[in-house]
Design an enzyme around this catalytic site. Structure first.
Site, PDB file in Angstrom:
ATOM      1  N   ARG A  43       0.866  -1.197   0.000  1.00  0.00           N
ATOM      2  CA  ARG A  43       0.000   0.000   0.000  1.00  0.00           C
ATOM      3  C   ARG A  43       0.886   1.225   0.000  1.00  0.00           C
ATOM      4  O   ARG A  43       1.433   1.624   1.013  1.00  0.00           O
ATOM      5  CB  ARG A  43      -0.904   0.009   1.236  1.00  0.00           C
ATOM      6  CG  ARG A  43      -1.785   1.253   1.284  1.00  0.00           C
ATOM      7  CD  ARG A  43      -2.872   1.174   2.341  1.00  0.00           C
ATOM      8  NE  ARG A  43      -2.340   1.382   3.685  1.00  0.00           N
ATOM      9  CZ  ARG A  43      -2.997   1.080   4.799  1.00  0.00           C
ATOM     10  NH1 ARG A  43      -4.193   0.546   4.744  1.00  0.00           N
ATOM     11  NH2 ARG A  43      -2.463   1.306   5.970  1.00  0.00           N
ATOM     12  N   SER A 112     -12.363  -3.639   2.039  1.00  0.00           N
ATOM     13  CA  SER A 112     -12.461  -3.086   3.389  1.00  0.00           C
ATOM     14  C   SER A 112     -13.908  -2.862   3.771  1.00  0.00           C
ATOM     15  O   SER A 112     -14.733  -2.493   2.940  1.00  0.00           O
ATOM     16  CB  SER A 112     -11.754  -1.728   3.459  1.00  0.00           C
ATOM     17  OG  SER A 112     -10.414  -1.845   3.059  1.00  0.00           O
ATOM     18  N   LYS A 141      -3.082   5.420   9.465  1.00  0.00           N
ATOM     19  CA  LYS A 141      -3.923   5.842   8.353  1.00  0.00           C
ATOM     20  C   LYS A 141      -4.774   7.013   8.822  1.00  0.00           C
ATOM     21  O   LYS A 141      -5.675   6.846   9.647  1.00  0.00           O
ATOM     22  CB  LYS A 141      -4.799   4.648   7.938  1.00  0.00           C
ATOM     23  CG  LYS A 141      -5.400   4.754   6.568  1.00  0.00           C
ATOM     24  CD  LYS A 141      -5.852   3.391   6.045  1.00  0.00           C
ATOM     25  CE  LYS A 141      -6.499   3.476   4.681  1.00  0.00           C
ATOM     26  NZ  LYS A 141      -7.915   3.828   4.737  1.00  0.00           N
TER      27      LYS A 141
END
Lengths: 217, 217
Positions: A43, A112, A141
């Site tokens: 990511r 998600s 995040k």
């Protein structure tokens, strides 16, 4: 398919390309693979894409050597170019069914979910597994939202028994709770990538999670 | 190929999905197509991707009706899902040669360049055309950098004679200058999308550019 997916989820590493001062991204991936991670998701939101492709190729090759699936976050085009084993998409990314069109039936698609509605959408989109969270508070995040705890995992498990990992603020202290709540694994970011010894961090998590999984059965 | 590309570049509209209060994005696209734009690039960085795909499909269908190429900015996966006529990529996006692997030989690949080095890289990556800029000061793109004027267009034209559009702060007042400097067209954002009458704005630009192109030959 579901049993095959579950075996990859116990220690699910999510990492970018920035490394951590001591280790480059590829070195960290190697250490984590040696330590026993069972899946690696790349990511990376900031690096130029030619760099994501170059370094992603190295990390993919490492994953193949360790027989660990290599998954790309968000970008299906990058997953195609890297011949990744799949993608993980958020609710605002390319829908799972569209990702499937581009990737074909054999690749892994994770989605998600932070609510039952999002989980329902993800299941309808053909997710192979769900990433449920953020379970605990996380600094990794910035747009992750408020922690939701493990309750949603119970509800999802009861309703769909789809493979899933918990994500968000998970480390040695609380990994077992996530498994006890129905998770097939834990998605880990800083509890591996921010450690001076990612290999032993991965190895300890692997042991914790295996122990918690064996208690559940 | 180059002649075919050039015919699409005179009035090159770059638009997102936000519309402008009076018009939705699809309505604005229709008005601009009626007014005579010659290519439409969808550049949307903020909207959820399911929305980009839904609205993108509408805008693509409109473009087909008017026989105007429909190009997607940055995301090759979105371009594939929308069966777009091509992609436009920046220097930090997926490299042109990788985009070509995914899109095949017949799609249009445009690459941005703001220096001779970037232009050289873009040409080496197999760009069908270049987007050169920012030519003038612009408020549209916050990371666009300092305006470079039209001089670089001359240099690029002289060295590679590759099809190109100027981009950045271009409108009725200065479109002719960009064509005089060797541009095959002008990439326009706010001079069409921020106008109350996008159709007549597009039509006036079309006339300006055609007149400037005919003077050059």
């Amino acid at each position: 398919m579901r049993q095959r997916i579950k075996q990859y989820l116990p220690v699910y590493l999510v990492m970018g390309l920035s490394g951590n001062g001591k280790w480059t991204a590829a070195e960290m991936a190697k250490e984590a693979l040696e330590g026993g991670i069972t899946l690696l998701q790349l990511r990376e939101k900031d690096a130029p894409l030619h760099q994501v492709l170059e370094q992603g190729r190295q990390i993919r090759d490492l994953c193949r050597k360790y027989h660990v699936p290599f998954i790309v976050n968000d970008r299906v085009d990058v997953a195609l170019l890297l011949d990744a084993d799949g993608v993980h998409v958020g609710q605002d990314d390319i829908p799972g069914s569209d990702a499937r069109k581009l990737l074909g039936p054999s690749k892994i698609i994770g989605i998600s979910a932070g609510t039952m509605e999002e989980a329902e959408y993800a299941v309808a989109q053909g997710a192979d597994y769900l990433g449920v969270g953020p379970i605990y508070a996380t600094a990794t995040k910035s747009d992750a939202g408020e922690p939701i705890g493990t309750n949603l995992m119970w509800q999802i498990q009861k309703r769909w028994s789809i493979p899933m990992v918990g994500i968000g603020g998970i480390g040695h202290d609380n990994a077992a709770q996530v498994i006890a709540a129905g998770g097939d694994g834990v998605a880990i970011v800083s509890a591996i990538t921010k450690q001076a010894a990612p290999r032993s961090a991965a190895s300890m998590l692997h042991q914790n999670v295996k122990a918690a999984l064996s208690k559940r059965i």
